[in-house]
Motif scaffolding. Sequence first.
Motif, short mmCIF file in Angstrom:
data_model
loop_
_atom_site.label_atom_id
_atom_site.label_comp_id
_atom_site.label_asym_id
_atom_site.label_seq_id
_atom_site.Cartn_x
_atom_site.Cartn_y
_atom_site.Cartn_z
N GLY A 1 7.39 1.76 -0.15
CA GLY A 1 6.08 1.27 0.22
C GLY A 1 5.07 2.41 0.30
O GLY A 1 5.41 3.59 0.22
N PHE A 2 3.82 2.04 0.50
CA PHE A 2 2.74 3.01 0.65
C PHE A 2 1.61 2.33 1.41
O PHE A 2 1.57 1.11 1.56
CB PHE A 2 2.25 3.52 -0.72
N ARG A 3 0.69 3.17 1.90
CA ARG A 3 -0.42 2.66 2.71
C ARG A 3 -1.75 2.98 2.06
O ARG A 3 -1.90 4.05 1.45
CB ARG A 3 -0.37 3.26 4.12
N ILE A 4 -2.71 2.08 2.21
CA ILE A 4 -4.06 2.23 1.70
C ILE A 4 -5.02 2.13 2.88
O ILE A 4 -4.90 1.21 3.71
CB ILE A 4 -4.40 1.16 0.65
N VAL A 5 -5.96 3.06 2.99
CA VAL A 5 -6.93 3.08 4.09
C VAL A 5 -8.33 2.89 3.52
O VAL A 5 -8.54 2.84 2.31
CB VAL A 5 -6.83 4.39 4.89
N ALA B 1 -9.41 -9.07 9.69
CA ALA B 1 -10.24 -7.95 9.25
C ALA B 1 -9.53 -6.65 9.59
O ALA B 1 -9.30 -6.34 10.76
CB ALA B 1 -11.60 -8.02 9.92
N ALA B 2 -9.14 -5.89 8.58
CA ALA B 2 -8.37 -4.67 8.78
C ALA B 2 -8.96 -3.55 7.94
O ALA B 2 -9.53 -3.79 6.88
CB ALA B 2 -6.90 -4.89 8.41
N ARG B 3 -8.81 -2.32 8.45
CA ARG B 3 -9.29 -1.16 7.73
C ARG B 3 -8.21 -0.50 6.89
O ARG B 3 -8.47 0.47 6.19
CB ARG B 3 -9.84 -0.13 8.73
N SER B 4 -7.00 -1.00 6.97
CA SER B 4 -5.91 -0.45 6.17
C SER B 4 -4.87 -1.53 5.95
O SER B 4 -4.81 -2.51 6.69
CB SER B 4 -5.28 0.77 6.86
N TYR B 5 -4.05 -1.33 4.94
CA TYR B 5 -2.93 -2.24 4.69
C TYR B 5 -1.81 -1.44 4.06
O TYR B 5 -2.00 -0.32 3.55
CB TYR B 5 -3.34 -3.42 3.80
N ARG B 6 -0.62 -2.02 4.10
CA ARG B 6 0.57 -1.37 3.56
C ARG B 6 1.26 -2.32 2.59
O ARG B 6 1.46 -3.49 2.91
CB ARG B 6 1.54 -0.97 4.69
#
Length: 411
Positions: free
Chosen positions: A121-125, A160-165
């Motif tokens: 996995g990875f995260r996006i901000v 509403a989120a500022r990041s997701y994985r």
Amino acid sequence: MSRYRLYPTPAQENLLLGHCAHARYVWNLAVEQRSWWQPGRPAPGFVEQCRQLSEARAAYPWLATGSVIVQQQALRDLHAAHDSWSASLRAWRMRYATTPPDERPAAPSPPSWRKRGRNEGFRIVAVDPGDVRRLNGRWGVVLVPKLGWVRFRWSRRVPAARSYRVIRDRAGRWHVAFAAVPSALPAPGNGEVVGVDRGIVVSVALSTGELFKAPELRPAERRRLRLLQRRLARQRKGSRRRERTRLAVALLKAREANRRRDWTEQVSTDLARRFDLIYVENLHLRTMTRSAKGTLQRPGRGVRQKAGLNRGILAAGWGRLVDRLEDKAPGRVQRVAAAYTSQTCNACGQIARASRESQSSFRCIACGNQAHADVNAAKNIAAAGQVVAARGGQGSPRPVNREPPTLGAVA
């Protein structure tokens, strides 16, 4: 996190696997770099490693083809994991010094190398509101860097989120999880108190007399899983047939985990909505599920029995249930000492091992009180939780010179 099932196309799946490979490579490289630094010399920080990452991307074009956000967030995840490990190590050292040798917990392990196919996995901000769109009543799309729009199942409202994985499990399924802290469930305000006893045959027993059992695989599914595991043990490693068998095993295990997770969410939500105060046993699951193998000089006793007990504890979801209760009812979940709760009579307070005749039967040898053993233990937990110890800890599970806490302080 709010998790949704992701449905990429074959071309998008190859690019997602590339992002996972880049994140795994940067993570492993940073872990190796930290292993070269001694305790007296501080390891490079996040800013310094990001500068080194920019130099590596300029020197190696194959690394520059990936997203810099994915690679930087892999470094940030590693630093967060190290901070968490350092905090748990300090707590372990304090507990190690004050715990008898036979009850000392195992030391926490530092962040280690990531392996392909596990925890992918990875995260996006810096996610904008326009990066998530709803197509219709069932589908939505999310914008992934270097990839474009990827479909996911719109099973509920996206927070509403500022990041997701983006996550890929062992069964090959993709998920997107938006990082948003949900609001806590309000206390009902009825003054109700409940004790929760966790077991294996009965996963959860309440002081009200209710019994809950965590869902498992059906008999036909267990037979199929056993046959697949035997086939997997005979097949040659690296072959395509073995990979297909491994995916079939992973799908069955993922199905069981999904059922257990759904059951945990339902039970924790029900308890948080019905009771003002929830008392649970203070159990150290890492120590309880430690292996009994031992060493060559001092081999363990009852290794197979202990392994079965560990599987039963993990399958009952003890830890996740309490974690979700603390998330949904913060300040209203309290842990009490677990000593003698299963051997104490809730009616007269007599403590005797002989009173527990079997797994489900409790008959007090002093007063003759009969009850379900797990329900009796849950009542003792509730009674021990409603008292405040005088100086020096939890004390006995029976009320001794204590007074109940006020509900207004924790509601």
